[in-house]
Design an enzyme around this catalytic site. Structure first.
Site, PDB file in Angstrom:
ATOM      1  N   LYS A   1       0.846  -1.192   0.000  1.00  0.00           N
ATOM      2  CA  LYS A   1       0.000   0.000   0.000  1.00  0.00           C
ATOM      3  C   LYS A   1       0.884   1.245   0.000  1.00  0.00           C
ATOM      4  CE  LYS A   1      -4.004  -2.005   2.330  1.00  0.00           C
ATOM      5  NZ  LYS A   1      -4.956  -1.895   3.468  1.00  0.00           N
TER       6      LYS A   1
ATOM      7  N   TYR B   1      -2.247  -9.809   3.694  1.00  0.00           N
ATOM      8  CA  TYR B   1      -3.481  -9.682   2.902  1.00  0.00           C
ATOM      9  C   TYR B   1      -4.556 -10.548   3.540  1.00  0.00           C
ATOM     10  CZ  TYR B   1      -6.775 -10.011  -0.983  1.00  0.00           C
ATOM     11  OH  TYR B   1      -7.897  -9.964  -1.761  1.00  0.00           O
TER      12      TYR B   1
ATOM     13  N   HIS C   1     -15.286  -4.688   4.838  1.00  0.00           N
ATOM     14  CA  HIS C   1     -14.733  -3.350   5.051  1.00  0.00           C
ATOM     15  C   HIS C   1     -15.749  -2.597   5.905  1.00  0.00           C
ATOM     16  CE1 HIS C   1     -12.678   0.316   2.994  1.00  0.00           C
ATOM     17  NE2 HIS C   1     -12.436   0.230   4.270  1.00  0.00           N
TER      18      HIS C   1
ATOM     19  N   GLU D   1      -7.109   2.461   8.210  1.00  0.00           N
ATOM     20  CA  GLU D   1      -6.804   3.884   8.016  1.00  0.00           C
ATOM     21  C   GLU D   1      -7.878   4.730   8.679  1.00  0.00           C
ATOM     22  OE1 GLU D   1      -7.047   2.990   3.506  1.00  0.00           O
ATOM     23  OE2 GLU D   1      -7.624   5.091   3.636  1.00  0.00           O
TER      24      GLU D   1
ATOM     25  N   ARG E   1     -12.268  13.559   7.397  1.00  0.00           N
ATOM     26  CA  ARG E   1     -13.219  14.420   6.668  1.00  0.00           C
ATOM     27  C   ARG E   1     -14.625  13.852   6.810  1.00  0.00           C
ATOM     28  NH1 ARG E   1     -11.193  10.540   3.204  1.00  0.00           N
ATOM     29  NH2 ARG E   1     -12.855   9.377   2.189  1.00  0.00           N
TER      30      ARG E   1
ATOM     31  N   VAL F   1     -18.661  10.598   1.920  1.00  0.00           N
ATOM     32  CA  VAL F   1     -19.809  10.541   0.996  1.00  0.00           C
ATOM     33  C   VAL F   1     -20.987   9.863   1.691  1.00  0.00           C
ATOM     34  CG1 VAL F   1     -20.682   9.470  -1.120  1.00  0.00           C
ATOM     35  CG2 VAL F   1     -18.386  10.501  -1.094  1.00  0.00           C
TER      36      VAL F   1
ATOM     37  N   ARG G   1     -24.827   5.173  -4.644  1.00  0.00           N
ATOM     38  CA  ARG G   1     -24.198   6.339  -5.256  1.00  0.00           C
ATOM     39  C   ARG G   1     -24.628   6.407  -6.730  1.00  0.00           C
ATOM     40  NH1 ARG G   1     -18.100   7.144  -2.971  1.00  0.00           N
ATOM     41  NH2 ARG G   1     -18.421   6.420  -0.832  1.00  0.00           N
TER      42      ARG G   1
END
Ligand code: MV4
Length: 451
Positions: free
Chosen positions: A158, A202, A208, A288, A292, A295, A338
């Site tokens: 990464k 991995y 997620h 991570e 912010r 979305v 989306r």
């Protein structure tokens, strides 16, 4: 409270932030590029300033012009939205240097979390479970091979400055390491100006899962539950939901408390999201932290009733959080799709053009956050996402049915959109059973995800 906020973004998130300001009786300044002269967000703001030509790098990324617009209009604060300059420490620093409040975390926190290798180190030292991997960035081939041998293949390379999956690649054996390292380093250098890489074990079949947190200037930090974001196409999230089908009450509490601990570890302030991977045995690992508004924030808003953008503005003025952990409830189920000006049948190829019809669905539990209306011209200068449809119901099956109905009632002509693709996901038997992981699209929808 602020009298005037400059909204440093475009599209649906600019409209969303302007709306939150209106409810707080705060005047708004919109910024726009020459290509966005007729954009919807301008018509919603009290004032508007052109900050540059069409190209995103010359307008919405133009720090000098945006800050000048704030100074000229007398805006006391800037809300960056997501993407663009929202996680750019230089922009946050420039705002503070001009005595303009940046609505987000302190610059130092943006800097630290922007370096994903450094973020992992900070979290590991704070006792937050982190995906096993390199303690620091990897300098050279021998270092990478040594770490990979300790971890056992497959491993994932990464980019330290990447995030969101950019510059990411899976390595299955030592032979692949040489070429993969070189490619990843070049890619990272070209994309982020920094070729630093790091390695992680991995995880083959993770989900997620990200946790929304809010932190004020008075030491209060709360979690607002999790969002399942496993359905991604080339690391672009397509559909998100909350709660996750596999997160029980006790796991939600552990995820939330861990996310709060992560926020404490970095002295977090304002809204943030801590991203985890959840493995088949329901163990979770930090990957991570996003500094912010995201979305997919409406999914959490519809479940908890908390207005995250309004909380961001209140926190930035020094007010305490308006909710305590014990008052936050997770009711029902929410889904977000989306809507992109892209063709789901042609590898999501962008589909710019003039929208000749834009008719939105109505009814309880249906929310459309849109940056366009009939007549809007969708440009290929900017991100193809033009709107989001968010649906809530008491159960997941209910939310799916409501989303299907809403998407069928969202009438768009003049451009192709991802609506048909979303309807295929929602109709998929595995999806309807909640059987999703990061391989869902390639395994259940026959999409070759590539990279
Ligand atoms: C991973 C992973 C498995 N193992 N890291 C990170 C950023 C996000 N966009 C994807 N991320 C992942 N990081 C390790 N160590 C799996 C993902 C992942 C993913 C990877 C490939 C394709 C789709 C994915 C969807 C969600 C998460």
């Amino acid at each position: 409270m602020f009298n005037k906020i400059l909204v440093s973004n475009r599209g649906e998130i600019a409209c969303r932030i302007i709306q939150a300001c209106r409810e707080l009786k705060i005047e708004t300044v919109a910024i726009y590029s020459e290509a966005d002269a007729d954009a919807l967000h301008i018509s919603l703001a009290d004032e508007a300033v052109c900050v540059g030509p069409a190209a995103n790098k010359d307008s919405y990324l133009n720090v000098a012009n945006i800050i000048s617009a704030a100074v000229v209009t007398g805006a006391e604060a800037i809300h960056p939205g997501y993407g663009n300059l929202s996680e750019n420490p230089d922009f946050a620093e420039a705002c503070e240097a001009c005595k303009i409040t940046f609505i987000g975390p302190p610059t130092e926190v943006i800097t630290q979390m922007g370096d994903k290798a450094r973020a992992r180190r900070i979290m590991r030292e704070a006792g937050v479970p982190v995906v096993p991997g390199s303690a620091n960035g990897i300098r050279d081939l021998s270092g990478a091979r040594e770490v990979a041998d300790q971890l056992g293949y497959p491993v994932m390379i990464k980019a330290a400055r990447g995030g969101g999956g950019r510059g990411i690649r899976v390595i299955h054996n030592a032979e692949q390491m040489v070429q993969a390292l070189e490619q990843a380093r070049t890619e990272a250098h070209n994309a982020f100006g920094d070729g630093e890489l790091y390695l992680e074990k991995y995880l083959e079949e993770p989900r997620h899962i990200e946790v929304q947190i809010l932190a004020d200037n008075h030491g209060n930090i709360v979690y607002l539950g999790e969002r399942e974001c496993s359905i991604q196409y080339r690391h672009q999230k397509l559909l998100e939901e909350s709660p996750s089908s596999v997160v029980s009450g006790s796991l939600r509490r552990r995820l939330g408390e861990t996310a709060v601990k992560a926020a404490e570890a970095v002295g977090y302030c304002n809204a943030g999201t801590v991203e985890f991977l959840l493995d088949e045995r329901r163990r979770f690992y930090f990957i991570e932290m996003n500094t912010r508004i995201q979305v997919e924030h409406p999914v959490t808003e519809m479940l908890t009733g908390v207005d995250i953008v309004r909380e961001q503005i209140r926190i930035a003025t020094g007010e305490p959080l308006s909710c305590e952990q014990g008052q936050i409830w997770f009711n029902g189920h929410a889904l977000e799709c989306r809507i992109m000006a892209a063709d789901g049948d042609r590898d999501f190829a962008p589909s710019p053009g003039r929208i000749t019809r834009w008719q939105t669905p109505v009814g309880p539990g249906v929310r459309v956050d849109s940056g366009v209306s009939a007549g809007s011209v969708v440009s290929s200068h900017y991100d193809p996402m033009i709107a989001k449809v968010i649906c809530w119901d008491q159960t997941r099956a209910g939310a799916i049915a409501r989303m299907e109905g809403a998407l069928q009632s969202l009438k768009v002509e003049g451009i192709r959109t991802t609506i048909p693709y979303h309807l295929r996901i929602l109709g998929n038997a595995y999806f309807r059973r909640g059987e999703i992981d990061t391989h869902f699209l390639e395994r259940r929808m026959g999409l070759d995800e590539g990279g």
